[in-house]
Each structure stands twice: as C-alpha cells, then as structure tokens.
Write an enzyme that holds these catalytic residues in place. Structure first.
Site, PDB file in Angstrom:
ATOM      1  N   GLU A  17       0.831  -1.207   0.000  1.00  0.00           N
ATOM      2  CA  GLU A  17       0.000   0.000   0.000  1.00  0.00           C
ATOM      3  C   GLU A  17       0.869   1.263   0.000  1.00  0.00           C
ATOM      4  O   GLU A  17       0.547   2.246  -0.674  1.00  0.00           O
ATOM      5  CB  GLU A  17      -0.932  -0.004   1.209  1.00  0.00           C
ATOM      6  CG  GLU A  17      -1.982  -1.097   1.183  1.00  0.00           C
ATOM      7  CD  GLU A  17      -2.837  -1.041  -0.077  1.00  0.00           C
ATOM      8  OE1 GLU A  17      -3.218   0.069  -0.510  1.00  0.00           O
ATOM      9  OE2 GLU A  17      -3.109  -2.108  -0.639  1.00  0.00           O
ATOM     10  N   HIS A  65       1.885   2.063  -3.469  1.00  0.00           N
ATOM     11  CA  HIS A  65       0.901   2.790  -4.271  1.00  0.00           C
ATOM     12  C   HIS A  65       1.007   4.298  -4.037  1.00  0.00           C
ATOM     13  O   HIS A  65       0.807   5.090  -4.962  1.00  0.00           O
ATOM     14  CB  HIS A  65      -0.509   2.313  -3.938  1.00  0.00           C
ATOM     15  CG  HIS A  65      -0.903   1.036  -4.614  1.00  0.00           C
ATOM     16  ND1 HIS A  65      -0.795   0.851  -5.974  1.00  0.00           N
ATOM     17  CD2 HIS A  65      -1.412  -0.124  -4.111  1.00  0.00           C
ATOM     18  CE1 HIS A  65      -1.220  -0.363  -6.283  1.00  0.00           C
ATOM     19  NE2 HIS A  65      -1.594  -0.974  -5.170  1.00  0.00           N
TER      20      HIS A  65
END
Length: 271
Positions: A130, A133
């Site tokens: 995450e 990202h």
C-alpha cells in the site's frame, strides 16, 4: 453496504467478529458532469485524500491507543511513519471487511479483520504494498477519478480548471468512489515490487509476501459470497501468480525458505 476492495484486493469476512462493516455515512448520489480540463496537482491529491480519510475516520470505529489491534500495528510500523520520503500515519478500522488502503496524504488504514488473518510478516508485506501505491502516485490517480465522480459541477464550475470545494455529502461520495477504485495490473505489479524491496531493505522475511498472496488466493476461491467480486479480480494479477513471482525473486536473492502448505487461520491472529 457492499464490501470494500482496493489495492491488494483483500476480500470477504473470514469470521463472525463483533466489529462493523466499513461505513461511509449517508452520501447522496451525486454524478460528475465535467471538469475535463481540470489541472490536478499533487497538492490537490493530498488535500482531497485528507478530506476523504477524515470523513471515513468519523464514520468508522477506530481502535483506541490501548486496543490490541493498535498495539500490534504500532509494534510493527511505528518506525515507518517516515518512509522513503513519505510522512505516514496509521490507524485501524474495526470492521468486518478484510482490507487495507493508503492515500496520497500518507494515511494508511488497516482493517481489523485483515489483522485477524495475516501474520506479522504478511501484514508488513501488505502494508508495504500500500505504501508502494502512494510512493508511485497511484493513489493520486485514484483520488482524481473519485473527485470527478463526486463533484456536482454547475455550468460555471465545470469550466474551471481548479479543484472546487466539496460539501460533506460530496466528500462522502468521493470517499466511496475512492474505495471502489482499482489500480491497473501494471500499478499492482509495481506495488508488489515495492513491497518486496521494502521487506528486503528492512531485513524482514520476504516469504511473508508470498504467503500473503497465497492467503488471498484461498479467500478468492469459490463460494457465492465471493462471486460478485470476480470482476475486481479480473482487473488485477492472479494472486497465485503474484506469489510465484515473489518466490522466484526470493530464490534468486537466496532468501527463500519453504513455508509449507499455506492455510487460513482458524482463530484470530490479533489477541
């Protein structure tokens, strides 16, 4: 309300827990009507991401500072609040959905039911993904798309090239659209690479990334409860293939240790 799927594509509810599904409040159904000429900056992405996360924080139960979920997350990630040039903040949503997400403003939200099924190494890999990202600015694309879907633009504002202020209802709509967003297969693969490099650089067990994907594959198999999620999986790399890619890298780096058969836990891993 439907389950939430984003980023690592975690799904379903493994166990009957006392938490609630993620709540986005009572956002009205507002449809974007323009903003094609919008100039969308990194500052816009940060601002709108913070608004979305603040909204979600208000509408979901957050684990307190002494809650076992918070204690565990702090133990794992307290030293990564400043990571790769990013200023990150972490919280746990006590919800039934199995997921995690990160935003352009550096907010990382981990769902309690994810922590119930993932080991420490697997959580490190998932959240590393995450963070990838955010670092790769994939979340900027996601929040821009969410903004365009949420902004109710009149004739005057639709011609504007700047981001308009959103009311509370629109922010809720934007948060919903952000969580519904999906990254491209290329973006997912790049985030997988970031996660592996994050694990390796910090001397964590990279095999945790392999077993995390194996668990995702198990969660995605069959069952009527998951049939509606197939569309989302079609837009992302196959979890088993992602696991095998991790294995090949670990073998090449001399870091592979066979974990044996990967299975879903029968009891919560957060005590």
């Amino acid at each position: 309300m439907k389950k939430i799927i984003i980023g690592v594509i975690l799904l379903g509810s493994l166990q009957a827990v006392k938490s609630q599904k993620i709540n986005l409040g009572k956002a009205t159904d507002i449809i974007s009507k323009g903003a094609k000429a919008l100039t969308f900056t990194n500052e816009d992405a940060v601002k709108l991401s913070k608004e979305s996360v603040d909204y979600m924080d208000k509408n979901n139960q957050i684990a307190g500072p002494k809650d076992p979920y918070t204690v565990r997350l702090n133990k794992l990630f307290s030293k990564h609040k400043s990571q790769d040039g990013l200023n990150l903040n972490y919280k746990v949503y006590k919800v039934k959905d199995i997921n995690a997400f990160a935003c352009a403003d550096g907010s990382v939200r981990v769902f309690s039911s994810l922590m119930d099924v993932m080991t420490d190494d697997e959580l490190l890999a998932v959240i590393g993904h995450e963070i990838g990202h955010v670092k790769n600015q994939d979340t900027k694309d996601a929040i821009k798309s969410a903004y365009l879907k949420a902004a109710a633009l009149d004739a005057a504002s639709s011609a504007s090239s700047t981001v308009a202020n959103l009311n509370d209802s629109q922010v809720g709509k934007m948060a919903n659209a952000f969580l519904d967003a999906s990254h491209s297969k290329k973006q997912e693969s790049q985030a997988d690479t970031y996660s592996y490099d994050f694990m390796k650089a910090n001397k964590y067990n990279v095999v945790g990334a392999y077993t995390a994907f194996k668990k995702l594959a198990l969660l995605s198999e069959g069952g009527s409860a998951q049939s509606g999620l197939q569309k989302m999986f079609n837009s992302h790399p196959d979890s088993n293939k992602r696991a095998e890619a991790i294995k090949k890298r670990a073998e090449k780096d001399g870091l592979w240790k066979d974990p044996g058969t990967v299975s879903l836990p029968t009891a919560k891993l957060t005590k």
